[in-house]
Motif scaffolding. Structure first.
Motif, PDB file in Angstrom:
ATOM      1  N   ALA A  25      33.050  36.398  48.947  1.00  0.00           N
ATOM      2  CA  ALA A  25      33.153  36.279  50.034  1.00  0.00           C
ATOM      3  C   ALA A  25      33.858  35.944  50.480  1.00  0.00           C
ATOM      4  N   PRO A  26      34.277  35.374  52.321  1.00  0.00           N
ATOM      5  CA  PRO A  26      35.044  35.443  53.597  1.00  0.00           C
ATOM      6  C   PRO A  26      36.020  34.508  52.847  1.00  0.00           C
ATOM      7  N   PRO A  27      37.013  35.212  53.141  1.00  0.00           N
ATOM      8  CA  PRO A  27      37.955  33.479  53.180  1.00  0.00           C
ATOM      9  C   PRO A  27      38.247  32.485  54.400  1.00  0.00           C
ATOM     10  N   GLY A  28      38.235  31.291  53.588  1.00  0.00           N
ATOM     11  CA  GLY A  28      37.897  29.946  53.569  1.00  0.00           C
ATOM     12  C   GLY A  28      36.426  29.412  53.195  1.00  0.00           C
ATOM     13  N   HIS A  29      35.721  30.344  52.286  1.00  0.00           N
ATOM     14  CA  HIS A  29      34.869  29.625  51.787  1.00  0.00           C
ATOM     15  C   HIS A  29      34.981  28.164  50.868  1.00  0.00           C
ATOM     16  N   PRO A  30      33.682  27.958  51.010  1.00  0.00           N
ATOM     17  CA  PRO A  30      33.891  26.535  49.611  1.00  0.00           C
ATOM     18  C   PRO A  30      34.207  27.699  48.777  1.00  0.00           C
ATOM     19  N   TRP A  31      33.488  28.765  48.654  1.00  0.00           N
ATOM     20  CA  TRP A  31      34.128  28.994  46.152  1.00  0.00           C
ATOM     21  C   TRP A  31      35.392  29.352  46.916  1.00  0.00           C
ATOM     22  N   THR A  32      36.107  29.857  47.875  1.00  0.00           N
ATOM     23  CA  THR A  32      37.840  30.024  47.713  1.00  0.00           C
ATOM     24  C   THR A  32      38.296  29.012  47.074  1.00  0.00           C
ATOM     25  N   ARG A  33      37.171  27.888  46.931  1.00  0.00           N
ATOM     26  CA  ARG A  33      38.742  27.031  47.076  1.00  0.00           C
ATOM     27  C   ARG A  33      38.386  26.555  45.367  1.00  0.00           C
ATOM     28  N   LEU A  34      37.810  26.519  44.765  1.00  0.00           N
ATOM     29  CA  LEU A  34      37.330  25.395  43.287  1.00  0.00           C
ATOM     30  C   LEU A  34      38.551  26.708  42.425  1.00  0.00           C
ATOM     31  N   ARG A  35      38.905  25.604  41.739  1.00  0.00           N
ATOM     32  CA  ARG A  35      39.617  25.617  40.694  1.00  0.00           C
ATOM     33  C   ARG A  35      39.516  26.079  39.216  1.00  0.00           C
ATOM     34  N   ARG A  36      37.866  26.898  39.468  1.00  0.00           N
ATOM     35  CA  ARG A  36      37.241  26.585  38.156  1.00  0.00           C
ATOM     36  C   ARG A  36      36.428  27.469  38.359  1.00  0.00           C
ATOM     37  N   PRO A  37      35.923  28.706  37.151  1.00  0.00           N
ATOM     38  CA  PRO A  37      35.180  29.563  37.532  1.00  0.00           C
ATOM     39  C   PRO A  37      33.604  29.294  38.149  1.00  0.00           C
TER      40      PRO A  37
ATOM     41  N   THR B 127      38.942  48.016  48.588  1.00  0.00           N
ATOM     42  CA  THR B 127      40.152  47.938  49.447  1.00  0.00           C
ATOM     43  C   THR B 127      40.151  46.293  50.833  1.00  0.00           C
ATOM     44  N   ASP B 128      39.263  46.042  50.525  1.00  0.00           N
ATOM     45  CA  ASP B 128      38.712  44.665  50.764  1.00  0.00           C
ATOM     46  C   ASP B 128      40.032  43.524  50.399  1.00  0.00           C
ATOM     47  N   LEU B 129      40.213  43.633  49.645  1.00  0.00           N
ATOM     48  CA  LEU B 129      40.167  42.930  48.334  1.00  0.00           C
ATOM     49  C   LEU B 129      42.003  42.842  48.346  1.00  0.00           C
ATOM     50  N   ALA B 130      43.102  44.160  48.228  1.00  0.00           N
ATOM     51  CA  ALA B 130      43.730  44.026  48.534  1.00  0.00           C
ATOM     52  C   ALA B 130      44.136  43.695  50.181  1.00  0.00           C
ATOM     53  N   GLU B 131      43.180  43.913  50.484  1.00  0.00           N
ATOM     54  CA  GLU B 131      44.426  43.474  51.845  1.00  0.00           C
ATOM     55  C   GLU B 131      43.782  42.065  52.769  1.00  0.00           C
ATOM     56  N   HIS B 132      42.850  41.598  52.099  1.00  0.00           N
ATOM     57  CA  HIS B 132      42.894  40.261  51.836  1.00  0.00           C
ATOM     58  C   HIS B 132      41.605  40.015  53.167  1.00  0.00           C
ATOM     59  N   ARG B 133      40.813  40.751  53.345  1.00  0.00           N
ATOM     60  CA  ARG B 133      39.600  41.130  54.122  1.00  0.00           C
ATOM     61  C   ARG B 133      38.006  40.098  53.977  1.00  0.00           C
ATOM     62  N   LEU B 134      38.357  39.957  52.217  1.00  0.00           N
ATOM     63  CA  LEU B 134      37.298  39.377  51.018  1.00  0.00           C
ATOM     64  C   LEU B 134      37.847  38.821  50.242  1.00  0.00           C
ATOM     65  N   VAL B 135      37.751  37.730  49.432  1.00  0.00           N
ATOM     66  CA  VAL B 135      37.777  37.135  48.160  1.00  0.00           C
ATOM     67  C   VAL B 135      36.879  37.586  46.595  1.00  0.00           C
ATOM     68  N   GLU B 136      37.773  37.954  46.240  1.00  0.00           N
ATOM     69  CA  GLU B 136      37.096  37.206  44.406  1.00  0.00           C
ATOM     70  C   GLU B 136      36.427  36.476  44.212  1.00  0.00           C
ATOM     71  N   ILE B 137      35.377  36.020  43.406  1.00  0.00           N
ATOM     72  CA  ILE B 137      34.737  34.606  43.427  1.00  0.00           C
ATOM     73  C   ILE B 137      34.310  34.725  41.287  1.00  0.00           C
ATOM     74  N   PRO B 138      35.429  34.352  40.557  1.00  0.00           N
ATOM     75  CA  PRO B 138      35.139  34.720  39.136  1.00  0.00           C
ATOM     76  C   PRO B 138      33.566  33.877  38.556  1.00  0.00           C
ATOM     77  N   VAL B 139      32.879  34.106  37.795  1.00  0.00           N
ATOM     78  CA  VAL B 139      31.710  33.911  37.720  1.00  0.00           C
ATOM     79  C   VAL B 139      31.972  33.364  36.226  1.00  0.00           C
ATOM     80  N   ALA B 140      31.212  32.920  35.310  1.00  0.00           N
ATOM     81  CA  ALA B 140      31.542  32.845  33.717  1.00  0.00           C
ATOM     82  C   ALA B 140      30.296  33.217  33.505  1.00  0.00           C
ATOM     83  N   ASP B 141      30.486  33.700  32.335  1.00  0.00           N
ATOM     84  CA  ASP B 141      29.427  33.920  31.493  1.00  0.00           C
ATOM     85  C   ASP B 141      28.039  35.268  32.113  1.00  0.00           C
ATOM     86  N   LEU B 142      28.644  35.850  32.736  1.00  0.00           N
ATOM     87  CA  LEU B 142      28.049  36.357  33.821  1.00  0.00           C
ATOM     88  C   LEU B 142      28.544  38.358  33.719  1.00  0.00           C
TER      89      LEU B 142
END
Length: 320
Positions: free
Chosen positions: A194-206, A274-289
Motif C-alpha cells: 500500500a502507499p504510505p499513509g494508507h489506513p492499513w499502514t497504521r494497523l498494529r496487527r496483520p 526497490t520501492d519498499l527499500a526507498e519507502h515509496r511502498l509499505v508491505e502489509i502483513p496478512v495473516a494465514d495467507l
C-alpha cells in the motif's frame, strides 16, 4: 548408345495455348533438362546429370515442346542440337533458372536464420525481472542466436507454446496449464503493498484474509498469474474477493498506481523490492495467507527441447 531420332520440324502438331491470354508455364526441371541438352549435347548426358532415365527425359522434353507449341530440339544419330527457337527458349530458361536459384538460396538463408531464432514468451513479472538476466547469459553462451521476447500474461504464454508461436515460455500461474510440457524453474513470493499513509499502514496487527478480500484492490487482468495466485490464495481461506478497484494489463502499471496512491495491491516482491527499500511502498502483513507461487517453464507438449531453447531452460533452472 545411339539416340532415338526423328526430325522435329513440327508444323501444326503443337496445341494452342491452354487458356485464354497465355499458356501454362513450364516446370523448372524441364527447363533444366533443356539447358543440359544444350550444354552437354545429348539427352542421355543431360538425363544423367539430373539423375533421371533417358526415356523419362525424352518424354519430358517432348511434353515441353507440346506445351510451348515450338520445336526445340533437332534429334540426330550423333545427338541433339537446339533449333533456333530452342536456342532462344534456352537463353530465357537460363535467366529464369538463375532467378529461381537465387530465390531458393534466399529461402534457405531465411530458414537457417529462423532455426537460429529463439522465440520466448514470458508473463509480465518473469519477463521484467528474471528473463533479462537469463537472456544475457544465453547471449554470452550463444552469441549468434537471434532472440525474440513476447511479454504477455500467463494464459497467453501457454497458448503461444501450444500453437507453436513460441519455442519456450515462462508462466507464474500456481497451477500449470494442460496441454504443455512443464518444468519447475524457481519460486516467487507475492506480498500486499500500500502507499504510505494508507489506513492499513497504521494497523498494529496483520490484516486478515477476510479484510483483504473485502477491499477493492488494484489487480492485473484475467489470465494473469499474479491475479490467479491472489484469487486462489483467498479462496483457499474460504473468502471471495470483491470487484477490483482497477484492472490493469501490466505489473508496472499496477505498481505505478499503488505508488501514486490509488490503492493497495498484491504484487511479486521482485516488482516492489526497490520501492519498499526507498519507502515509496509499505508491505502489509496478512495473516494465514500463502502467496508463494512456483514459476514454470512451458513448451509444446511432446516436444523435446534442443539447441538454444534447452540452453535457456538450463540457465533459468540454475540456482545461482
Amino acid at each position: 548408345m545411339a539416340e532415338q531420332h526423328h526430325n522435329t520440324t513440327h508444323s501444326g502438331n503443337h496445341p494452342a495455348p491452354t487458356h485464354s491470354g497465355g499458356m501454362t508455364p513450364p516446370d523448372t526441371e524441364s527447363l533444366r533438362l533443356l539447358v543440359g541438352v544444350a550444354e552437354l549435347g545429348s539427352i542421355g548426358a543431360a538425363a544423367a546429370e539430373l539423375h533421371i532415365s533417358q526415356p523419362a527425359a525424352s518424354k519430358r522434353l517432348s511434353r515441353l515442346e507440346r506445351q510451348l507449341g515450338l520445336p526445340l530440339l533437332q534429334r540426330t544419330r550423333q545427338g541433339c542440337t537446339l533449333t533456333p527457337a530452342g536456342t532462344m527458349v534456352c537463353d530465357w530458361a537460363r535467366q529464369v533458372l538463375a532467378h529461381i536459384d537465387g530465390l531458393m538460396s534466399g529461402v534457405r538463408a531465411l530458414r537457417a536464420q529462423q532455426k537460429s531464432t529463439l522465440r520466448v514468451a514470458a508473463s509480465m513479472t518473469i519477463a521484467e525481472y528474471l528473463v533479462p538476466r537469463w537472456l544475457a547469459r544465453l547471449r554470452t553462451a550463444l552469441p549468434d542466436v537471434h532472440l525474440e521476447l513476447d511479454v504477455t500474461n500467463s494464459a497467453a504464454v501457454a497458448e503461444a507454446v501450444r500453437h507453436d508461436n513460441a519455442d519456450i515460455g515462462f508462466i507464474e500461474t500456481p497451477q500449470p496449464p494442460d496441454g504443455v510440457s512443464v518444468r519447475y524453474v524457481t519460486r516467487d513470493h507475492m506480498i500486499v503493498v500500500a502507499p504510505p499513509g494508507h489506513p492499513w499502514t497504521r494497523l498494529r496487527r496483520p490484516l486478515t484474509p477476510t479484510e483483504l478480500a473485502a477491499t477493492p484492490l488494484i489487480v492485473r487482468e484475467h489470465g494473469s498469474g499474479t491475479r490467479e495466485t491472489l484469487h486462489r490464495a483467498l479462496t483457499d481461506t474460504g473468502t471471495e474477493p470483491v470487484t477490483p478497484l482497477l484492472e490493469l494489463r501490466s505489473t508496472t502499471a499496477v505498481r505505478n498506481s499503488v505508488v501514486a496512491g490509488a490503492g493497495p495491491a498484491a504484487l511479486s516482491v521482485l516488482a516492489v523490492a526497490t520501492d519498499l527499500a526507498e519507502h515509496r511502498l509499505v508491505e502489509i502483513p496478512v495473516a494465514d495467507l500463502d502467496l508463494r507461487r512456483p514459476l514454470h517453464a512451458v513448451w509444446r507438449a511432446g516436444l523435446r527441447l534442443t539447441g538454444s531453447a534447452a540452453a535457456l531452460l538450463a540457465i533459468a533452472t540454475r540456482t545461482d
